[in-house]
Design an enzyme around this catalytic site. Sequence first.
Site, PDB file in Angstrom:
ATOM      1  N   HIS A 168      32.573  34.889  46.289  1.00  0.00           N
ATOM      2  CA  HIS A 168      34.035  34.769  45.405  1.00  0.00           C
ATOM      3  C   HIS A 168      34.743  33.461  45.538  1.00  0.00           C
ATOM      4  O   HIS A 168      35.556  32.954  45.196  1.00  0.00           O
ATOM      5  CB  HIS A 168      35.024  35.706  45.794  1.00  0.00           C
TER       6      HIS A 168
ATOM      7  N   GLU B 266      33.141  30.551  44.005  1.00  0.00           N
ATOM      8  CA  GLU B 266      33.606  30.259  42.949  1.00  0.00           C
ATOM      9  C   GLU B 266      35.054  29.507  42.552  1.00  0.00           C
ATOM     10  O   GLU B 266      35.122  28.955  41.782  1.00  0.00           O
ATOM     11  CB  GLU B 266      33.861  31.787  42.172  1.00  0.00           C
TER      12      GLU B 266
ATOM     13  N   GLU C  95      45.371  36.526  46.900  1.00  0.00           N
ATOM     14  CA  GLU C  95      44.321  37.490  45.539  1.00  0.00           C
ATOM     15  C   GLU C  95      44.594  38.764  46.400  1.00  0.00           C
ATOM     16  O   GLU C  95      44.282  40.310  45.660  1.00  0.00           O
ATOM     17  CB  GLU C  95      43.547  36.397  45.234  1.00  0.00           C
TER      18      GLU C  95
END
Length: 1000
Positions: A123, A126, A204
């Site tokens: 993640h 990314e 997040e």
Amino acid sequence: MPQCSTGAKEKIQKVMVPTKSENDKREYRSIVLDNGLRVLLISDLDGKAATEIDDDEESEDESGSESELDGPLSDEEEEEDNIDTGDDRPGNSKAPTEKKSAVALCVGVGSFSDPDDIPGFAHFLEHMVFMGSEKYPKENELDDFLGRHGGFSNAWTDCEKSCFYFDVERKYFRRALDMFAHFFISPLFQEDSVDREIEAVDSEFQMALPNDDDRINALLGTLAKPGHPMSKFFTGNAKTLRTIPKQNGINVYSRLRDFYTRMYSSHYMTVAMQSKDSLDNLEEWAKEVFSAVPHNGLPQPVFHDLKDPFDTPKFRKMYKVVPVEDTHKLYVSWAFPPSLDQYRTKPLDYLSTLLCHEGQGSILAYLKEKLWALTIIGGYSYDGFEMNSTATSFSVVVTLTDVGLEHYEEVVQTVFQYIHMLEEVGPQEWLYQELKQIEDSKFRWKEQGDPMNYVEKVSESMQMFPWEDILTGRTIMYDYNPKTISDSLARLSPDNCNILLMSDKFENTDQCPLEEKWYKTKYGVNDLSSDLIQRLKDSGCNPALHLPKPNAFIATDFDLRKHEDELKDPKLLKSDENGKLWFKPDTKFKVPKGYNYIHLMSPVVYKSLDSAILLDFFVNLLEHQLTLVAYPAYLAGFEYGVEGHETGLVLHMSGFSHKMKAITDLLLDHVFGFRCTVNEFEMMKEEVTRIYNNDMIRPDKLARMLRFAVTSPLNWPVPDRLGRINNITHDMFERFIEEFQRYVWVESFLTGNFSEEEAACYKEKINSVLPGTPLPVSQLLQKRLCQVPVGDTYCQVRGHNYDDNNSCVVVYLQSEPGTLYTNTVNELLGTRMTEPCFDFLRTKHQLGYSTYIEFLVTNGILGLSVTVECQANKFSMSTVDKHIDDFLVEFRSILDSMTEEEFKSLINILPTLTLDILKDWYSQYEKGRHRKISFQIVGKTESQPSSSDSVDEPKERASSVETYPLTCLVDEDQGTATPIRDVKLYRQALSVLPFTKIIS
């Protein structure tokens, strides 16, 4: 060493094109580049020759980079549970224009490949990929390029896939493609970006902490076999990406490029490109920009040998869980082998349709009759956690009432009684063929929709299905195979199931002594008693449970109505003392579909706080009762909804025109024939109370509610409703329903595949159900808005959930009553502000994961809002507010430096709009002239480390309920800004703007 195609003599392999709908006018071509990268080209010329749209091709040399972007929800997505707190039409970067060009690249690698010593690394990768490339080294340059040309970008990471995508105006597509492709050819991975992106990932994660779905998935992951990738912590946070690696002597930055080289290789990438360009042009561009993506010469990481992750005693247990929300939910789950190879027969789709049916004879219908349940969902999805190469998760999830919670074992028994009934009757070919007919019709007449959403889904499907089934593999029921259904049904046994019961009533009890590692979810675990398992096995069949009847809402007439005149605007087809019917036939899209919007306006619903609460009861009880009879229509492809507003009740429905009248009649009959028992009413009182509480939990929703409480003259905020709801009685509700049904005026709009004669019948139906004396139009509400005073004002309250450190600041800048022209100017301004807002507030200052700007139309009044969702242990409200002010100052410099060429690239349809007009329009939002209120929701502020960035365990969960009404806080750090000390008193002192409809 990675292998890289030189691009000199590429051998493009043409392969089979996917099966498409006969209504799909796009052209498709499938190719495989020399480096193994698979590409699906989608030409959306709509009959135009390529030369017609190639004349103004972009020639300037611009470059860029990209970051993950989290935009705002639409009003329909935000207004959950039918509780109306205001009426906005928020905008975002995707302004309505000519259809854009879009591309998506999906990599067949995800979080399953995380190294054990750095959870969340895929993640994090990314995020880092889009922080510049060798050819385009400037951070956020792609985002800036897209923002200036009507574009948008995003990305996600799943268990075994990662996807990146963007859209942009067509003439800038080729340039943006090159910028995009170089993130996968030569990403920079700048060291000074690492800490900033760790903060973004952590933010997040912090935002996901209060999400019960994420919490349940994390808990279920811990039930997998030790060492299986299903048990990994996929998201990552500051603790896993910085604190622990630092303690262990791991340099995250130095590991990044090796991880990228191993995981992002061309031969397990898939690309979908859609544009109003010829297939030959698209093929040439794909070859030019993607052939240089490196091939690492290594096999794709796979996990299909790690079967049966949940074949473990930890799975077959009884779990009790404390949620964040005020809710009771029962999860009955099973772990299946990987099922993607069964996509042609879809046995689990067949079973989930029946187990989660909501019509007569269903599990839910029986539980509703008992007043034990409110909703049922389940089955499986193509989400990587539920379907991957190691397993498929299948579940039935029931939302329980308070009484249902007490009878949860009987609810579980009902689920198995239905399973036993399915075993007795066996697979039904007629039912499978009915589902196949529905899906075939939906696919045949599927509308094209948004290109970016389409290529995102298609690029992912390219990782899962053969070329010919890329467009159909998810939904089409190809082949009836009773054996696969029977085999799947046999796995739904009590011996194989996991039961999870989630309820806020478990909080502060000894039933949940354990805590999940990452989300800190409190839970308890016990063996499933042999007595319960035996009862489930011996439960037999329940006579109230049976298969659904043949679906009467399946459309069979797809003939298109012919119209001589092509109406530009809707036509007032019928008008009388009961209301108006507007009609516009479909002469553009030419599909056998329709949309019906019925606004039942009544002064009854807004005259008091009690009536606002009673309307919430009415809306939720209507939907509760409607599912029993309207669910077959939903299965047949109809969408319908009931919404409460300050002005009354709105019914909306869409689907095939052939059966539109039937679903319209059904909804109207239920509204004007509505009745409910005392027991139903008391059950819904519990549910509406939960909805109110849950609406307060999310800081962004609470901030929005606060804005309408301050600016809407007839708004009854949720805290007021919570304080009054216990006084609402069944007798009051019956009087409200009777009065509503008597005093109503109806305005409706019908559009689609109808003749004028067919459309007129809809007005006749409306008139037939209206029982009372016609209501004078003068008694109807005109929705208005209070005028925000010039200057700086703030309204600050503490978050509803004391254990949540997520904060939210929404700066609302009010403009003036709108016109079509000024609304377009405001929309253009908001579109241009999108990327600079993201870059300034998130990329540069790392205030939070979710930062965005909206252009607003609220009851006809224009405005802008800037939203930052952050963490209270990182930033104070005054700091965030100041950064937003600083951004607004910086944007003035962006406007002042804008060239005429850049301005013209933004606007194509308003020849009278000039750059000076745009600059002048912006000046009303600047300090000294602006009408600003900063709505601030303060998260948990105890002086303790963030739970994600500390190795130490956090304190015990605090109380999550605040007393009502909400108390406004005064913050000395806000300087000269005026505090709102009492929402009602402040609103009463404001002037009210004139009633405004944007029609000229």
